[in-house]
Scaffold this motif. Sequence first.
Motif, PDB file in Angstrom:
ATOM      1  N   UNK A 263      45.565  27.222  49.786  1.00  0.00           N
ATOM      2  CA  UNK A 263      45.452  28.448  48.772  1.00  0.00           C
ATOM      3  C   UNK A 263      43.033  28.337  48.695  1.00  0.00           C
ATOM      4  N   UNK A 264      43.298  29.286  48.766  1.00  0.00           N
ATOM      5  CA  UNK A 264      41.379  29.989  49.430  1.00  0.00           C
ATOM      6  C   UNK A 264      41.375  29.295  47.929  1.00  0.00           C
TER       7      UNK A 264
ATOM      8  N   UNK B  58      41.855  36.361  49.589  1.00  0.00           N
ATOM      9  CA  UNK B  58      41.098  36.479  49.093  1.00  0.00           C
ATOM     10  C   UNK B  58      40.957  38.137  49.254  1.00  0.00           C
ATOM     11  N   UNK B 260      49.760  31.880  51.828  1.00  0.00           N
ATOM     12  CA  UNK B 260      48.904  31.446  50.921  1.00  0.00           C
ATOM     13  C   UNK B 260      49.195  29.810  51.905  1.00  0.00           C
ATOM     14  N   UNK B 264      47.535  28.697  60.125  1.00  0.00           N
ATOM     15  CA  UNK B 264      47.520  29.666  61.063  1.00  0.00           C
ATOM     16  C   UNK B 264      48.385  30.202  62.868  1.00  0.00           C
ATOM     17  N   UNK B 290      45.005  38.361  61.844  1.00  0.00           N
ATOM     18  CA  UNK B 290      46.451  37.358  61.388  1.00  0.00           C
ATOM     19  C   UNK B 290      45.059  36.531  60.627  1.00  0.00           C
ATOM     20  N   UNK B 292      45.389  34.880  56.808  1.00  0.00           N
ATOM     21  CA  UNK B 292      46.062  34.963  55.266  1.00  0.00           C
ATOM     22  C   UNK B 292      45.159  35.892  54.160  1.00  0.00           C
TER      23      UNK B 292
END
Lengths: 330, 330
Positions: A263-264, B58, B260, B264, B290, B292
Motif C-alpha cells: 500500500x501507498x 491516495x 491496494x 497494475x 487505471x 490504485x
Amino acid sequence: MKKLINSAESVVTDTLAGMAEAHPDLRIDLAQKIVYRRSLPTPGKVGLVSGGGSGHEPLHAGFVGHGMLDAACPGEVFTSPVPDQIIEASHRVDGGAGVLHIVKNYTGDVMNFQMAAELCAEEGVEVGTVLVNDDVAVKDSLYTAGRRGTGATLFVEKITGALAETGAALGEVARIAGQVNARSRSFGIALSSCTVPAAGKPTFELGDGEVEVGIGIHGEPGRARVPAASARELARVAMDAVNDDLPLSGDVLVMVNGMGGTPLMELYVVFAEVAAYLREKGATATRSLVGNYVTSLDMQGFSVTVCLLNDELTRLWDAPVQTPALRWGR
Amino acid sequence: MKKLINSAESVVTDTLAGMAEAHPDLRIDLAQKIVYRRSLPTPGKVGLVSGGGSGHEPLHAGFVGHGMLDAACPGEVFTSPVPDQIIEASHRVDGGAGVLHIVKNYTGDVMNFQMAAELCAEEGVEVGTVLVNDDVAVKDSLYTAGRRGTGATLFVEKITGALAETGAALGEVARIAGQVNARSRSFGIALSSCTVPAAGKPTFELGDGEVEVGIGIHGEPGRARVPAASARELARVAMDAVNDDLPLSGDVLVMVNGMGGTPLMELYVVFAEVAAYLREKGATATRSLVGNYVTSLDMQGFSVTVCLLNDELTRLWDAPVQTPALRWGR
C-alpha cells in the motif's frame, strides 16, 4: 493462486489490450507486443527503446510518451523480449538520428538486445546501448552476470528521454544514460514472495516473521533472510547498503518504490525514514517519487533508488513528461 | 502481520510525515493531521475540504492541490476525522466564497462533518455538503445508513475542484458535486482481506477459491462469497451490478481501481474487459483511470466506478489538475 487474469497464457496480451483502451496516446501492436507513441518517428530525434519481461508494470510500457520512451517491448512474464520485437521497434522509432536501447542487466535481455542491435546495424539503423546495473544487493545472481538492473532504469529512461527531445545526438544521449546509471544505486526488501501466473504458486516461501533483504525483481534471492523489523530499521538496512557502495551527499533524486502489493501508505512511511537518513548523511532529497513504478507482480515490499544529482540531471528530470505512469510539466 | 510501519499508533502521522517530505507543494499540519495546499486561502474561490479514515491512500490527501481539494482531513485508519480537524481546515481554506465538504456516506463521517458544518456556520463560514453514495453493492451496511461512498469521491473531488478554480459560487459547486454523484456508480470485488495495523490480523477470512463480491473499502461484507473466476467473469459481475442500477450509455468516465495490493498488470486486464462490456451496451469509455486510487490497505481486488458524462463534466474532468496522485494538463 487468485489473480485478476483470464489465463496465464494470455496475461501479457490482455494487459496490453487494457493499456490500448486506457491510453489513446499509445499505439499498441498486440500481435508483436510492442507499445509505441501514437506518432512516430520524430525526424532528427534519437529514438529510445526499452523492454524486458512483463510483471514489472508500469515499467516499461507505462513510460512510453513525450519526454521518455518511444517504444517498449514487453516479454512474457519475467522473460526477455525476443530480438524480432526489438528490431521492429527500433526500425519504427528511428527518425534518422539513431536509436538508444536501454537494457536492464539480465543475461537474457542483454543477449537479445545485443542480437537485435547487430541486426539493426546491418540494416543501417545506428544503435547505442546502455546497460543499467544499479542494484547493489548482489554481485552476480540467478539471472545476471554482474549487478542487476532495477529502479535506476526509470531514472535513465526519464532523463535520456528529456535530452532526446532537445535533438541531442545519439552519442550525447548515450553518455547521459551512462552517467545516470553510474550515479544511481538501488536496494530492495521483500515482505512476501511474488506468484508468477504460469507457476501458480509463490516463487519462494518466507516465514511469518521474516523478510528477504536484497531481493531481486523476479523474486530471486538477495543477501539474507532476517527477522521482520520496523520501517525505520528496514529503511536503514537498504540505505546503508546503498551508502556503503556510493557515499551519499548533496542533492539526490530518490524513489521509494513499491513491489506491487504494498500500500501507498507504507511507502510514505518508508520515505519519511529515507529522507531522515539522507539528512543524517548531509544529503537532501530534492526530487522524489513514491509509488509503484518497478514492480514484481504481487510482491509486498519496497526498493529504494537514489541518484546523485547535478544541475544538468536536475534540469532534465524536471523537463515535461507525458506518459501513462509519469507526467508533469506541460 | 508484516507491514512497513513503525507502529500501529504512529502509522497515520508517519504517513503524513512522508507526504510532507515528498510533496513540497503541500503544507501538512502533523499535530492536527490536516493536509493543505501550500498557499491558502484563494480569495473568492470556494474552498474544498474532504476527509475520512486513513487506509484509502491516495484518497484524500493525495488529491490536494490545484484543480482539486484545498484540504484533506485524514482520520486514524478506517476512522472518521474529528470535527476539530474539519473546522480548522474549513476556516483556513475559506477565501470568502464559502466551503464545500465532500463526505463519503459513512455514519461517523456524516456525523462529524455535520457537527463541523454547524459550528463553522455559527462562526460565519458558509458550508455546503455533498454526500457521496455511489456503491451499489448494499443498501445499508455495517458502517452506513444507505449506500456507501467509494470511487465516485475521486470524480466529485476532481470535477468540483475544476469548477471551483473558475470562481463559481458555492451553490453552483455544490450542484455539480451532486450531479456527479447522481451520475456515478461503483462496485468492488475482493480477492483477499485487508489487515488493519492495530488489529494485526485479517479483517475477514476468504477461502483459497473464494472472492467477496460487493466488498466495502473497510473490508465490510458485500453481497456474497462466490467461487473465484476469470477477470472477464468478475468484471462482468461488477458491471452488471452497476448497469442494473444505472443503465450505461453514451460517453462514460471509468475508473478501474486497485484495492491496494493488486498489481497494475491485473487492473489493465480488468480494464480491457470493462471497456468491452461498455461497448456491448452501446457506451464508450472516453475518459479513464487505471490504478490504485481509493484503496483498502493491502487488500487484493478491484472496484469499478463509472460516471455518465455530459459536455460540462467532460470539460471539467479534462481541466488541469496538479496533485500528488492525479496530474495533467498544465
